[in-house]
Design an enzyme around this catalytic site. Structure first.
Site, PDB file in Angstrom:
ATOM      1  N   SER A  34      -1.765  38.175 -29.822  1.00  0.00           N
ATOM      2  CA  SER A  34      -2.268  39.126 -30.818  1.00  0.00           C
ATOM      3  C   SER A  34      -3.740  39.420 -30.572  1.00  0.00           C
ATOM      4  O   SER A  34      -4.517  38.510 -30.277  1.00  0.00           O
ATOM      5  CB  SER A  34      -2.087  38.528 -32.215  1.00  0.00           C
ATOM      6  OG  SER A  34      -2.717  39.341 -33.184  1.00  0.00           O
TER       7      SER A  34
ATOM      8  N   HIS B  15      -6.244  40.460 -32.678  1.00  0.00           N
ATOM      9  CA  HIS B  15      -7.321  40.092 -33.612  1.00  0.00           C
ATOM     10  C   HIS B  15      -7.645  38.606 -33.639  1.00  0.00           C
ATOM     11  O   HIS B  15      -8.599  38.187 -34.288  1.00  0.00           O
ATOM     12  CB  HIS B  15      -7.025  40.628 -35.022  1.00  0.00           C
ATOM     13  CG  HIS B  15      -5.991  39.880 -35.798  1.00  0.00           C
ATOM     14  ND1 HIS B  15      -6.332  39.004 -36.809  1.00  0.00           N
ATOM     15  CD2 HIS B  15      -4.641  39.873 -35.738  1.00  0.00           C
ATOM     16  CE1 HIS B  15      -5.219  38.504 -37.340  1.00  0.00           C
ATOM     17  NE2 HIS B  15      -4.184  39.023 -36.698  1.00  0.00           N
TER      18      HIS B  15
ATOM     19  N   GLN C 266      -2.306  31.680 -30.863  1.00  0.00           N
ATOM     20  CA  GLN C 266      -3.517  30.861 -31.007  1.00  0.00           C
ATOM     21  C   GLN C 266      -3.990  30.293 -29.666  1.00  0.00           C
ATOM     22  O   GLN C 266      -5.133  29.854 -29.554  1.00  0.00           O
ATOM     23  CB  GLN C 266      -3.260  29.691 -31.963  1.00  0.00           C
ATOM     24  CG  GLN C 266      -3.092  30.100 -33.417  1.00  0.00           C
ATOM     25  CD  GLN C 266      -4.390  30.522 -34.076  1.00  0.00           C
ATOM     26  OE1 GLN C 266      -5.485  30.121 -33.664  1.00  0.00           O
ATOM     27  NE2 GLN C 266      -4.283  31.338 -35.109  1.00  0.00           N
TER      28      GLN C 266
ATOM     29  N   GLY D 110       0.909  40.279 -33.570  1.00  0.00           N
ATOM     30  CA  GLY D 110       1.578  39.043 -33.166  1.00  0.00           C
ATOM     31  C   GLY D 110       2.897  38.858 -33.907  1.00  0.00           C
ATOM     32  O   GLY D 110       3.890  38.405 -33.324  1.00  0.00           O
TER      33      GLY D 110
ATOM     34  N   CYS E  44      -1.748  33.126 -44.465  1.00  0.00           N
ATOM     35  CA  CYS E  44      -0.509  33.662 -45.025  1.00  0.00           C
ATOM     36  C   CYS E  44      -0.049  32.870 -46.229  1.00  0.00           C
ATOM     37  O   CYS E  44       0.564  33.410 -47.134  1.00  0.00           O
ATOM     38  CB  CYS E  44       0.593  33.631 -43.978  1.00  0.00           C
ATOM     39  SG  CYS E  44       0.005  34.048 -42.362  1.00  0.00           S
TER      40      CYS E  44
HETATM   41  C1  LIG Z   1      -1.991  35.041 -36.526  1.00  0.00           C
HETATM   42  C2  LIG Z   1      -0.773  34.475 -35.947  1.00  0.00           C
HETATM   43  C3  LIG Z   1       0.401  35.232 -35.843  1.00  0.00           C
HETATM   44  C4  LIG Z   1       0.515  36.633 -36.378  1.00  0.00           C
HETATM   45  O1  LIG Z   1      -0.279  37.545 -35.675  1.00  0.00           O
HETATM   46  P1  LIG Z   1      -0.643  38.941 -36.396  1.00  0.00           P
HETATM   47  O2  LIG Z   1      -1.250  39.747 -35.322  1.00  0.00           O
HETATM   48  O3  LIG Z   1      -1.595  38.612 -37.492  1.00  0.00           O
HETATM   49  O4  LIG Z   1       0.634  39.497 -36.910  1.00  0.00           O
HETATM   50  C5  LIG Z   1       1.508  34.649 -35.264  1.00  0.00           C
HETATM   51  N1  LIG Z   1       1.467  33.388 -34.809  1.00  0.00           N
HETATM   52  C6  LIG Z   1       0.371  32.631 -34.886  1.00  0.00           C
HETATM   53  C7  LIG Z   1       0.387  31.257 -34.341  1.00  0.00           C
HETATM   54  C8  LIG Z   1      -0.787  33.145 -35.467  1.00  0.00           C
HETATM   55  O5  LIG Z   1      -1.869  32.382 -35.558  1.00  0.00           O
END
Ligand SMILES: *Cc1c(COP(=O)(O)O)cnc(C)c1O
Length: 390
Positions: free
Chosen positions: A198, A200, A178, A71, A323
Protein backbone atom coordinates in the site's frame (compact mmCIF):
# COMPACT_ATOMS: atom_id res chain seq x y z
CA UNK A 1 3.77 23.08 20.91
CA UNK A 2 5.99 20.26 19.84
CA UNK A 3 4.31 17.60 17.75
CA UNK A 4 5.66 14.11 17.44
CA UNK A 5 4.03 11.76 14.98
CA UNK A 6 4.50 8.21 16.23
CA UNK A 7 1.67 6.55 14.30
CA UNK A 8 3.40 5.58 11.07
CA UNK A 9 1.78 2.14 11.08
CA UNK A 10 -1.56 3.92 10.59
CA UNK A 11 -0.28 6.15 7.83
CA UNK A 12 2.83 8.08 6.84
CA UNK A 13 3.51 11.58 5.57
CA UNK A 14 3.90 11.87 1.80
CA UNK A 15 7.56 12.64 1.27
CA UNK A 16 8.53 15.80 -0.58
CA UNK A 17 10.33 13.81 -3.29
CA UNK A 18 7.24 11.69 -3.86
CA UNK A 19 5.02 14.75 -4.14
CA UNK A 20 7.46 16.39 -6.57
CA UNK A 21 7.48 13.28 -8.73
CA UNK A 22 3.66 13.29 -8.82
CA UNK A 23 2.98 16.97 -9.53
CA UNK A 24 3.57 16.93 -13.32
CA UNK A 25 0.85 14.29 -13.68
CA UNK A 26 -1.98 16.58 -12.63
CA UNK A 27 -1.89 19.66 -14.87
CA UNK A 28 0.74 18.84 -17.48
CA UNK A 29 0.95 15.12 -18.24
CA UNK A 30 -2.70 14.53 -17.46
CA UNK A 31 -3.36 12.10 -20.29
CA UNK A 32 -5.30 8.88 -20.21
CA UNK A 33 -2.78 6.07 -20.80
CA UNK A 34 -5.29 4.41 -23.14
CA UNK A 35 -5.44 7.41 -25.50
CA UNK A 36 -3.46 7.07 -28.69
CA UNK A 37 -2.42 10.72 -29.09
CA UNK A 38 0.74 12.32 -27.77
CA UNK A 39 -0.69 13.28 -24.35
CA UNK A 40 -1.95 9.74 -23.88
CA UNK A 41 1.30 8.20 -25.02
CA UNK A 42 3.20 10.33 -22.53
CA UNK A 43 0.93 9.04 -19.77
CA UNK A 44 1.35 5.45 -20.96
CA UNK A 45 5.11 5.85 -20.85
CA UNK A 46 4.97 7.10 -17.25
CA UNK A 47 2.63 4.24 -16.31
CA UNK A 48 4.96 1.64 -17.81
CA UNK A 49 7.97 3.17 -16.10
CA UNK A 50 6.19 3.21 -12.73
CA UNK A 51 5.18 -0.43 -13.12
CA UNK A 52 8.78 -1.36 -13.94
CA UNK A 53 10.02 0.54 -10.89
CA UNK A 54 7.61 -1.17 -8.50
CA UNK A 55 8.50 -4.53 -10.08
CA UNK A 56 12.21 -3.87 -9.64
CA UNK A 57 11.66 -3.00 -5.98
CA UNK A 58 10.02 -6.41 -5.43
CA UNK A 59 12.29 -8.33 -7.86
CA UNK A 60 9.61 -9.38 -10.34
CA UNK A 61 8.50 -8.59 -13.88
CA UNK A 62 6.47 -5.51 -14.67
CA UNK A 63 3.61 -7.62 -16.01
CA UNK A 64 3.29 -9.28 -12.61
CA UNK A 65 2.28 -5.98 -10.95
CA UNK A 66 -1.35 -4.86 -10.76
CA UNK A 67 -2.17 -1.41 -9.43
CA UNK A 68 -5.13 -1.22 -7.04
CA UNK A 69 -6.76 1.50 -4.94
CA UNK A 70 -5.28 0.41 -1.60
CA UNK A 71 -3.80 -2.37 0.50
CA UNK A 72 -7.27 -3.53 1.51
CA UNK A 73 -8.26 -3.97 -2.13
CA UNK A 74 -5.08 -5.95 -2.82
CA UNK A 75 -5.77 -8.19 0.19
CA UNK A 76 -9.37 -8.79 -0.86
CA UNK A 77 -8.48 -9.48 -4.45
CA UNK A 78 -5.64 -11.86 -3.62
CA UNK A 79 -7.65 -13.86 -1.12
CA UNK A 80 -10.89 -14.09 -3.05
CA UNK A 81 -9.24 -14.38 -6.45
CA UNK A 82 -6.58 -16.78 -5.20
CA UNK A 83 -9.15 -19.08 -3.59
CA UNK A 84 -11.42 -19.01 -6.64
CA UNK A 85 -8.56 -19.81 -9.01
CA UNK A 86 -8.07 -23.23 -7.38
CA UNK A 87 -11.24 -24.77 -8.72
CA UNK A 88 -12.84 -27.36 -6.47
CA UNK A 89 -10.63 -26.61 -3.47
CA UNK A 90 -12.59 -25.12 -0.59
CA UNK A 91 -10.15 -24.71 2.28
CA UNK A 92 -8.07 -21.68 3.30
CA UNK A 93 -5.40 -21.33 5.97
CA UNK A 94 -4.72 -17.96 7.56
CA UNK A 95 -3.75 -16.68 11.02
CA UNK A 96 -5.53 -15.03 13.92
CA UNK A 97 -3.41 -11.88 13.66
CA UNK A 98 -4.07 -10.76 10.09
CA UNK A 99 -5.19 -7.22 9.26
CA UNK A 100 -8.97 -6.93 9.10
CA UNK A 101 -8.82 -6.47 5.32
CA UNK A 102 -7.45 -10.01 5.02
CA UNK A 103 -9.31 -11.53 7.96
CA UNK A 104 -12.71 -10.24 6.83
CA UNK A 105 -12.04 -11.34 3.25
CA UNK A 106 -11.60 -14.89 4.62
CA UNK A 107 -14.75 -14.52 6.71
CA UNK A 108 -16.63 -13.50 3.56
CA UNK A 109 -15.40 -16.65 1.80
CA UNK A 110 -16.82 -18.75 4.65
CA UNK A 111 -20.24 -17.49 3.57
CA UNK A 112 -19.46 -18.80 0.07
CA UNK A 113 -18.89 -22.27 1.51
CA UNK A 114 -15.14 -22.18 2.16
CA UNK A 115 -13.71 -23.58 5.36
CA UNK A 116 -11.04 -21.43 6.97
CA UNK A 117 -8.44 -22.54 9.52
CA UNK A 118 -7.18 -19.67 11.68
CA UNK A 119 -3.73 -20.67 12.91
CA UNK A 120 -2.69 -19.13 16.24
CA UNK A 121 0.57 -17.47 17.31
CA UNK A 122 2.83 -17.95 20.31
CA UNK A 123 2.94 -15.45 23.19
CA UNK A 124 5.43 -13.35 21.22
CA UNK A 125 3.18 -13.12 18.18
CA UNK A 126 4.98 -15.54 15.86
CA UNK A 127 3.36 -18.14 13.61
CA UNK A 128 4.89 -21.61 13.83
CA UNK A 129 5.24 -23.04 10.29
CA UNK A 130 4.58 -26.49 11.79
CA UNK A 131 1.07 -25.30 12.67
CA UNK A 132 0.50 -24.33 9.04
CA UNK A 133 1.81 -27.71 7.91
CA UNK A 134 -0.53 -29.46 10.34
CA UNK A 135 -3.49 -27.49 8.99
CA UNK A 136 -2.82 -28.35 5.32
CA UNK A 137 -5.45 -30.49 3.59
CA UNK A 138 -5.97 -32.03 0.17
CA UNK A 139 -8.43 -29.27 -0.63
CA UNK A 140 -6.39 -26.31 0.67
CA UNK A 141 -6.59 -23.65 -2.03
CA UNK A 142 -4.75 -20.81 -0.35
CA UNK A 143 -2.46 -19.99 2.54
CA UNK A 144 -2.59 -16.31 3.57
CA UNK A 145 -0.10 -15.13 6.20
CA UNK A 146 0.94 -11.51 6.66
CA UNK A 147 4.63 -10.75 6.40
CA UNK A 148 4.78 -8.21 9.24
CA UNK A 149 2.09 -7.36 11.76
CA UNK A 150 0.78 -3.81 11.89
CA UNK A 151 0.12 -3.84 15.64
CA UNK A 152 2.98 -5.72 17.25
CA UNK A 153 5.56 -5.61 14.45
CA UNK A 154 6.36 -9.31 14.39
CA UNK A 155 7.84 -10.65 11.14
CA UNK A 156 6.74 -14.11 10.04
CA UNK A 157 8.77 -16.91 8.38
CA UNK A 158 7.04 -16.45 5.00
CA UNK A 159 9.58 -18.38 2.96
CA UNK A 160 9.13 -21.51 5.06
CA UNK A 161 5.35 -21.16 5.06
CA UNK A 162 5.31 -20.68 1.26
CA UNK A 163 7.20 -23.94 0.85
CA UNK A 164 4.64 -25.74 2.97
CA UNK A 165 1.78 -24.22 0.96
CA UNK A 166 3.36 -25.24 -2.34
CA UNK A 167 4.19 -28.76 -1.17
CA UNK A 168 0.48 -29.15 -0.51
CA UNK A 169 -0.53 -27.70 -3.87
CA UNK A 170 -1.90 -24.43 -2.44
CA UNK A 171 -1.23 -20.82 -3.43
CA UNK A 172 0.69 -18.56 -1.05
CA UNK A 173 -0.35 -14.96 -0.44
CA UNK A 174 1.30 -12.51 1.92
CA UNK A 175 0.04 -9.10 3.04
CA UNK A 176 3.33 -7.19 2.99
CA UNK A 177 1.80 -3.76 3.54
CA UNK A 178 3.84 -3.18 6.71
CA UNK A 179 6.93 -4.97 5.46
CA UNK A 180 7.61 -3.08 2.22
CA UNK A 181 9.93 -0.16 2.84
CA UNK A 182 10.89 -1.41 6.28
CA UNK A 183 12.57 -4.74 5.62
CA UNK A 184 13.81 -6.41 2.41
CA UNK A 185 10.92 -7.77 0.34
CA UNK A 186 11.90 -9.96 -2.61
CA UNK A 187 9.07 -12.05 -4.03
CA UNK A 188 11.45 -14.61 -5.56
CA UNK A 189 13.38 -15.06 -2.34
CA UNK A 190 10.10 -15.39 -0.41
CA UNK A 191 8.64 -17.75 -2.99
CA UNK A 192 5.14 -16.27 -2.72
CA UNK A 193 2.50 -16.31 -5.47
CA UNK A 194 0.85 -13.04 -4.46
CA UNK A 195 1.90 -10.10 -2.32
CA UNK A 196 0.05 -6.91 -1.31
CA UNK A 197 1.43 -3.45 -0.64
CA UNK A 198 0.00 0.00 0.00
CA UNK A 199 1.25 3.48 -0.89
CA UNK A 200 0.32 5.41 2.21
CA UNK A 201 2.35 3.18 4.52
CA UNK A 202 5.55 4.00 2.59
CA UNK A 203 5.32 7.80 2.22
CA UNK A 204 3.17 7.78 -0.94
CA UNK A 205 -0.44 9.04 -0.92
CA UNK A 206 -3.52 7.28 0.37
CA UNK A 207 -5.69 5.53 -2.21
CA UNK A 208 -3.04 3.59 -4.13
CA UNK A 209 -1.84 0.04 -3.70
CA UNK A 210 -0.45 -2.83 -5.70
CA UNK A 211 -0.73 -6.58 -5.95
CA UNK A 212 2.08 -8.79 -7.15
CA UNK A 213 0.71 -11.84 -8.94
CA UNK A 214 3.20 -14.39 -10.14
CA UNK A 215 2.99 -15.20 -13.83
CA UNK A 216 0.44 -17.95 -14.35
CA UNK A 217 -1.52 -17.10 -11.19
CA UNK A 218 -4.78 -15.62 -12.37
CA UNK A 219 -7.13 -14.18 -9.75
CA UNK A 220 -10.60 -13.58 -11.18
CA UNK A 221 -11.45 -10.26 -12.82
CA UNK A 222 -11.97 -7.65 -10.10
CA UNK A 223 -13.53 -4.82 -12.09
CA UNK A 224 -15.01 -5.25 -15.55
CA UNK A 225 -14.03 -2.32 -17.68
CA UNK A 226 -11.82 -1.03 -20.40
CA UNK A 227 -9.10 -3.61 -20.25
CA UNK A 228 -6.77 -1.84 -17.85
CA UNK A 229 -4.41 -3.90 -15.68
CA UNK A 230 -4.30 -6.61 -18.33
CA UNK A 231 -8.07 -6.85 -18.36
CA UNK A 232 -8.37 -7.79 -14.71
CA UNK A 233 -9.11 -4.46 -13.08
CA UNK A 234 -10.85 -1.89 -15.22
CA UNK A 235 -10.82 1.84 -14.54
CA UNK A 236 -8.60 4.62 -15.79
CA UNK A 237 -5.30 4.40 -13.96
CA UNK A 238 -4.64 6.84 -11.09
CA UNK A 239 -1.47 7.91 -12.81
CA UNK A 240 -0.18 10.56 -10.39
CA UNK A 241 -0.68 8.22 -7.44
CA UNK A 242 0.92 5.34 -9.33
CA UNK A 243 3.95 7.52 -10.09
CA UNK A 244 4.03 8.45 -6.39
CA UNK A 245 3.90 4.81 -5.32
CA UNK A 246 6.76 3.94 -7.65
CA UNK A 247 8.87 6.82 -6.36
CA UNK A 248 8.19 5.84 -2.76
CA UNK A 249 9.09 2.18 -3.45
CA UNK A 250 12.29 3.23 -5.17
CA UNK A 251 13.33 5.52 -2.30
CA UNK A 252 12.39 2.93 0.32
CA UNK A 253 14.62 0.32 -1.33
CA UNK A 254 17.52 2.70 -1.81
CA UNK A 255 17.31 3.79 1.82
CA UNK A 256 16.64 0.42 3.42
CA UNK A 257 19.93 0.57 5.32
CA UNK A 258 18.63 3.65 7.17
CA UNK A 259 16.21 1.34 8.89
CA UNK A 260 19.05 0.26 11.19
CA UNK A 261 18.93 3.74 12.69
CA UNK A 262 15.17 3.49 13.12
CA UNK A 263 15.61 0.12 14.82
CA UNK A 264 18.17 1.62 17.22
CA UNK A 265 15.66 4.34 18.18
CA UNK A 266 12.97 1.69 18.57
CA UNK A 267 15.20 -0.23 20.99
CA UNK A 268 15.98 2.91 22.94
CA UNK A 269 12.26 3.57 23.22
CA UNK A 270 11.42 0.01 24.28
CA UNK A 271 14.24 -0.21 26.83
CA UNK A 272 13.51 3.26 28.16
CA UNK A 273 9.82 2.54 28.66
CA UNK A 274 10.33 -0.86 30.29
CA UNK A 275 13.01 0.57 32.60
CA UNK A 276 11.09 3.64 33.65
CA UNK A 277 7.59 2.22 33.95
CA UNK A 278 6.84 -0.68 36.32
CA UNK A 279 4.14 -3.23 35.42
CA UNK A 280 4.81 -2.84 31.71
CA UNK A 281 5.48 -5.53 29.13
CA UNK A 282 6.49 -5.50 25.48
CA UNK A 283 3.84 -6.89 23.14
CA UNK A 284 5.37 -8.92 20.32
CA UNK A 285 8.82 -10.49 20.32
CA UNK A 286 12.00 -8.47 20.08
CA UNK A 287 13.33 -10.14 16.98
CA UNK A 288 12.51 -10.35 14.16
CA UNK A 289 10.48 -7.16 14.61
CA UNK A 290 9.71 -4.19 12.36
CA UNK A 291 12.31 -1.46 12.85
CA UNK A 292 9.70 1.16 13.75
CA UNK A 293 7.30 -0.77 15.97
CA UNK A 294 6.94 -0.36 19.74
CA UNK A 295 3.90 -1.85 21.49
CA UNK A 296 3.73 -1.96 25.27
CA UNK A 297 1.04 -3.12 27.70
CA UNK A 298 0.71 -1.07 30.89
CA UNK A 299 -1.23 -2.67 33.69
CA UNK A 300 -3.98 -0.75 35.51
CA UNK A 301 -4.70 1.82 32.80
CA UNK A 302 -6.90 2.35 29.77
CA UNK A 303 -5.19 2.91 26.46
CA UNK A 304 -7.79 5.51 25.40
CA UNK A 305 -7.08 7.83 28.34
CA UNK A 306 -3.38 7.37 27.76
CA UNK A 307 -3.78 8.42 24.12
CA UNK A 308 -5.69 11.57 25.09
CA UNK A 309 -3.06 12.66 27.59
CA UNK A 310 -0.24 11.93 25.15
CA UNK A 311 -2.10 13.91 22.50
CA UNK A 312 -2.21 16.88 24.89
CA UNK A 313 1.59 16.70 24.98
CA UNK A 314 1.72 16.63 21.18
CA UNK A 315 2.47 12.91 20.89
CA UNK A 316 0.38 11.05 18.29
CA UNK A 317 0.17 7.33 19.03
CA UNK A 318 -2.34 4.52 18.83
CA UNK A 319 -3.84 1.88 21.08
CA UNK A 320 -4.28 -0.89 18.58
CA UNK A 321 -4.73 -0.64 14.86
CA UNK A 322 -6.45 2.47 13.54
CA UNK A 323 -9.24 0.27 12.22
CA UNK A 324 -10.19 -0.99 15.65
CA UNK A 325 -9.64 2.32 17.41
CA UNK A 326 -13.22 3.45 16.99
CA UNK A 327 -14.53 0.32 18.63
CA UNK A 328 -14.01 -0.72 22.22
CA UNK A 329 -13.22 -4.29 21.22
CA UNK A 330 -9.78 -5.24 22.45
CA UNK A 331 -7.28 -5.93 19.70
CA UNK A 332 -7.66 -9.40 18.17
CA UNK A 333 -3.89 -9.46 17.70
CA UNK A 334 -3.09 -8.86 21.36
CA UNK A 335 -5.70 -11.39 22.43
CA UNK A 336 -4.16 -13.94 20.05
CA UNK A 337 -0.84 -13.58 21.90
CA UNK A 338 -2.67 -14.60 25.06
CA UNK A 339 -2.80 -11.14 26.62
CA UNK A 340 -5.82 -10.88 28.93
CA UNK A 341 -8.52 -8.37 27.94
CA UNK A 342 -7.60 -5.80 30.67
CA UNK A 343 -3.97 -5.72 29.57
CA UNK A 344 -4.90 -5.52 25.92
CA UNK A 345 -6.94 -2.42 26.80
CA UNK A 346 -3.91 -0.82 28.44
CA UNK A 347 -1.66 -1.19 25.40
CA UNK A 348 0.06 1.56 23.48
CA UNK A 349 1.54 1.42 19.99
CA UNK A 350 4.23 3.89 18.98
CA UNK A 351 5.31 3.48 15.36
CA UNK A 352 8.28 5.57 14.33
CA UNK A 353 9.83 6.26 10.92
CA UNK A 354 12.92 7.66 9.22
CA UNK A 355 11.62 11.11 10.17
CA UNK A 356 11.75 10.34 13.91
CA UNK A 357 14.70 11.88 15.75
CA UNK A 358 16.56 10.98 18.93
CA UNK A 359 15.08 14.14 20.49
CA UNK A 360 11.60 12.86 19.68
CA UNK A 361 12.39 9.61 21.48
CA UNK A 362 13.80 11.49 24.49
CA UNK A 363 10.68 13.65 24.59
CA UNK A 364 8.41 10.58 24.61
CA UNK A 365 10.52 8.99 27.33
CA UNK A 366 10.21 12.17 29.39
CA UNK A 367 6.44 12.61 28.97
CA UNK A 368 5.14 9.05 29.04
CA UNK A 369 6.11 7.82 32.56
CA UNK A 370 4.41 10.64 34.51
CA UNK A 371 1.26 10.25 32.40
CA UNK A 372 1.10 6.52 33.10
CA UNK A 373 1.70 7.25 36.79
CA UNK A 374 -1.07 9.88 36.85
CA UNK A 375 -3.56 7.48 35.28
CA UNK A 376 -2.59 4.70 37.65
CA UNK A 377 -3.17 6.96 40.63
CA UNK A 378 -6.80 7.15 39.54
CA UNK A 379 -7.11 3.37 39.38
CA UNK A 380 -8.57 1.54 42.39
CA UNK A 381 -6.79 -1.63 41.30
CA UNK A 382 -3.43 0.08 41.27
CA UNK A 383 -4.13 1.62 44.67
CA UNK A 384 -4.44 -1.90 46.08
CA UNK A 385 -1.18 -3.01 44.51
CA UNK A 386 0.67 0.12 45.63
CA UNK A 387 -0.63 -0.33 49.19
CA UNK A 388 0.40 -3.99 49.35
CA UNK A 389 3.86 -3.32 48.04
CA UNK A 390 4.60 -0.79 50.79
C1 LIG B 1 -2.73 -0.52 6.45
C2 LIG B 1 -2.74 -1.96 6.23
C3 LIG B 1 -3.61 -2.54 5.30
C4 LIG B 1 -4.62 -1.75 4.52
O1 LIG B 1 -4.03 -0.87 3.61
P1 LIG B 1 -4.92 0.37 3.07
O2 LIG B 1 -4.12 0.93 1.97
O3 LIG B 1 -5.08 1.30 4.22
O4 LIG B 1 -6.22 -0.20 2.63
C5 LIG B 1 -3.55 -3.91 5.11
N1 LIG B 1 -2.69 -4.67 5.81
C6 LIG B 1 -1.85 -4.15 6.71
C7 LIG B 1 -0.91 -5.05 7.42
C8 LIG B 1 -1.85 -2.78 6.96
O5 LIG B 1 -1.02 -2.28 7.86
Amino acid sequence: MRRIYADNAATTAVSREVLDAMLPYFCESYGNPSSLHAVGREAKKALDAARATVAAALNCDANEIYFTSCGSESDNWAIRGGAHSKKGKKHIITTKIEHHAALHACKALEKEGYEVTYVGVDENGYVDPADVAAAMREDTALVSVMMANNEIGTIQPIKEIAEIAHNGGALMFTDAVQAVGNIPVDVKELGVDMLALSGHKIHAPKGIGALYCKKGVRPDVLIEGGGQERGRRGGTEALASIVGLAKAAEIANAELSEMDKVAALRDKLIDGILERIPYSRLNGGRSPRLPGNVNVAFEFIEGESLLLLLDMEGICASTGSACSSNSLEPSHVLLATGLPVEKAHGSLRLSISKDTTEEDVDYILEKLPPIVQRLREMSPLYEEVAKNSK
